[in-house]
Write an enzyme that holds these catalytic residues in place. Structure first.
Site, mmCIF file in Angstrom:
data_model
loop_
_atom_site.group_PDB
_atom_site.id
_atom_site.type_symbol
_atom_site.label_atom_id
_atom_site.label_comp_id
_atom_site.label_asym_id
_atom_site.label_seq_id
_atom_site.Cartn_x
_atom_site.Cartn_y
_atom_site.Cartn_z
ATOM 1 N N SER A 82 0.928 -1.194 0.151
ATOM 2 C CA SER A 82 0.033 0.119 -0.081
ATOM 3 C C SER A 82 0.881 1.102 0.031
ATOM 4 O O SER A 82 1.721 1.570 0.908
ATOM 5 C CB SER A 82 -0.926 0.067 1.194
ATOM 6 N N SER A 84 0.241 4.431 0.516
ATOM 7 C CA SER A 84 -0.147 5.409 1.427
ATOM 8 C C SER A 84 -0.025 4.708 3.077
ATOM 9 O O SER A 84 0.366 5.351 3.757
ATOM 10 C CB SER A 84 -1.496 5.974 1.540
ATOM 11 N N GLU A 211 -7.631 6.513 -14.479
ATOM 12 C CA GLU A 211 -6.998 7.355 -13.372
ATOM 13 C C GLU A 211 -6.444 8.711 -13.966
ATOM 14 O O GLU A 211 -6.478 9.625 -13.685
ATOM 15 C CB GLU A 211 -6.142 6.633 -12.467
ATOM 16 N N HIS A 227 -15.574 -16.392 -25.634
ATOM 17 C CA HIS A 227 -16.485 -17.026 -25.161
ATOM 18 C C HIS A 227 -17.845 -16.369 -24.816
ATOM 19 O O HIS A 227 -18.738 -16.572 -24.280
ATOM 20 C CB HIS A 227 -16.198 -18.282 -24.038
ATOM 21 N N LYS A 319 -12.927 7.933 -0.363
ATOM 22 C CA LYS A 319 -12.247 7.528 1.125
ATOM 23 C C LYS A 319 -12.736 8.166 2.002
ATOM 24 O O LYS A 319 -12.843 7.751 3.049
ATOM 25 C CB LYS A 319 -10.631 7.599 0.745
HETATM 26 O O1 PA5 Z 1 -3.874 5.195 -7.905
HETATM 27 C C1 PA5 Z 1 -4.511 5.260 -6.951
HETATM 28 O O2 PA5 Z 1 -4.168 6.466 -6.414
HETATM 29 C C2 PA5 Z 1 -5.499 4.303 -6.201
HETATM 30 O O3 PA5 Z 1 -5.777 3.403 -6.985
HETATM 31 C C3 PA5 Z 1 -4.744 3.816 -4.911
HETATM 32 O O4 PA5 Z 1 -3.466 2.949 -5.257
HETATM 33 C C4 PA5 Z 1 -5.781 2.873 -4.112
HETATM 34 O O5 PA5 Z 1 -6.690 3.526 -3.766
HETATM 35 C C5 PA5 Z 1 -5.003 2.280 -3.090
HETATM 36 O O6 PA5 Z 1 -4.331 3.304 -2.153
HETATM 37 P P1 PA5 Z 1 -2.571 3.062 -1.693
HETATM 38 O O7 PA5 Z 1 -1.919 2.612 -2.838
HETATM 39 O O8 PA5 Z 1 -2.338 3.972 -0.878
HETATM 40 O O9 PA5 Z 1 -2.710 1.473 -0.880
#
Ligand code: PA5
Length: 323
Positions: A82, A84, A211, A227, A319
């Site tokens: 993660s 963050s 994104e 399929h 979030k």
């Molecule tokens: O690209 C992004 O900002 C999100 O997809 C995050 O990666 C996702 O919300 C998970 O957060 P983190 O990467 O801090 O665990």
């Protein structure tokens, strides 16, 4: 950030102590490896899973939910990823792994995950990136960890990094710059179609367009799409769909036939599929080169659309509302 991709592959390396722990765990006999993560932090796990699909002698499973399957027990090593360090699904799955006494590695730049250093082997990565731009760091660390757990030689990312830098310079001078490809995407909904190790690359491309360029994109996988999805590519389709076939130099004969026939069928129905392939020395380099190219396309598309590729307002808002 995206142009730094090749350098980021070599930015963080796992230290000798961590390697020794992995080797010991591997020698003791592993039930499997679960890689926990969401969004931009989950992609690295998907790449590792796809790369080791055939060679792994234990299951490698990516976990993108709050819970862990019942079969993940103390013989499973878990890798929590993660950026963050505060993603609630990843933290919840982490807690399940801790309750089951799984050995846990965490790859993070901070947050709550970093504070769990009593029971967890932390690999700290630099701050200041968007999670999705830190993919090369996540991936090189996660792959080396799993290789170490499997007792095989660690991939040397220095060589791959150099090769990607050379490709980057070449694309800038070619007829098919990422900018030109982004122009081809304008006004269309791309569907990235991959097979085997290029399926997570198709998924990554979809997520990067979502994104960075803030627009619709989808992905699918051959043979499965043959399929079901194939029925939707018909002449009277009212959506502006652009099939983008990610072609591998390592397709086996049946996959190659399927890809070729699917492309022809879509052409016959009036679609204009793009076939994308990039020369490489092996499957891993092919995955990373295509990823880098499509990451650049997503940023160019953002610019063409006049949107900010860095901001993730909707993700942040959701979030916040969940707090
Ligand atoms: O690209 C992004 O900002 C999100 O997809 C995050 O990666 C996702 O919300 C998970 O957060 P983190 O990467 O801090 O665990």
């Amino acid at each position: 950030m995206v142009r730094d991709f090749p350098n980021l592959l070599t930015r963080v390396k796992i230290d000798q102590d961590t390697q020794d722990i992995c080797v010991r765990l591997g020698d003791e006999g592993l039930g499997g490896v679960a890689i926990l993560g969401m969004g931009g932090s989950s992609i690295a796990g998907l790449y590792v899973q796809a790369l080791l699909q055939e060679a792994a002698t234990f299951p490698v499973r990516v976990n993108q939910v709050y819970t862990l399957p019942a079969y993940v027990d103390s013989r499973w090593a878990t890798i929590a990823v993660s950026y963050s360090g505060n993603t609630e699904e990843t933290l919840a799955a982490y807690n399940h792994a801790a309750q089951r006494n799984c050995p846990i590695f965490a790859i993070t730049s901070g947050g709550l995950l970093l504070s769990k250093n009593i029971s967890t082997m932390i690999i700290k990565i630099p701050g200041g990136f968007q999670p999705r731009a830190a993919f090369p760091i996540f991936f090189s660390v996660a792959l080396n960890l799993v290789e170490c757990l499997a007792g095989v030689n660690l991939t040397d990312f220095d060589t791959i990094s150099k090769s990607l830098l050379a490709k980057l310079a070449k694309w800038d001078d070619s007829a098919l710059t990422p900018r030109a490809m982004a122009q081809d995407f304008t006004g269309y909904v791309p569907v990235f179609i991959g097979s085997s190790h290029l399926t997570p690359v198709a998924y990554r491309a979809k997520c990067q367009i979502n994104e960075n360029a803030k627009t619709m994109a989808f992905y699918s996988e051959i043979p499965e799409a043959n399929h079901n999805e194939i029925e939707s590519f018909i002449a009277d389709n009212e959506f502006n769909i652009l099939p983008v076939f990610l072609r591998s130099s390592y397709e086996d004969e049946r996959l190659k036939r399927r890809m070729d026939i699917t492309t022809s069928l879509y052409e016959e129905e009036g679609f204009s599929p793009i076939r994308l392939s990039i020369g490489s020395k092996d499957e891993l380099e092919e995955m990373l080169a295509l990823t880098l190219y499509l990451d650049l396309v997503s940023v160019e598309l953002a610019e063409l659309r006049g949107v900010n590729p860095v901001s993730v307002n909707q993700i942040s808002r959701l979030k916040k509302e969940l707090e």
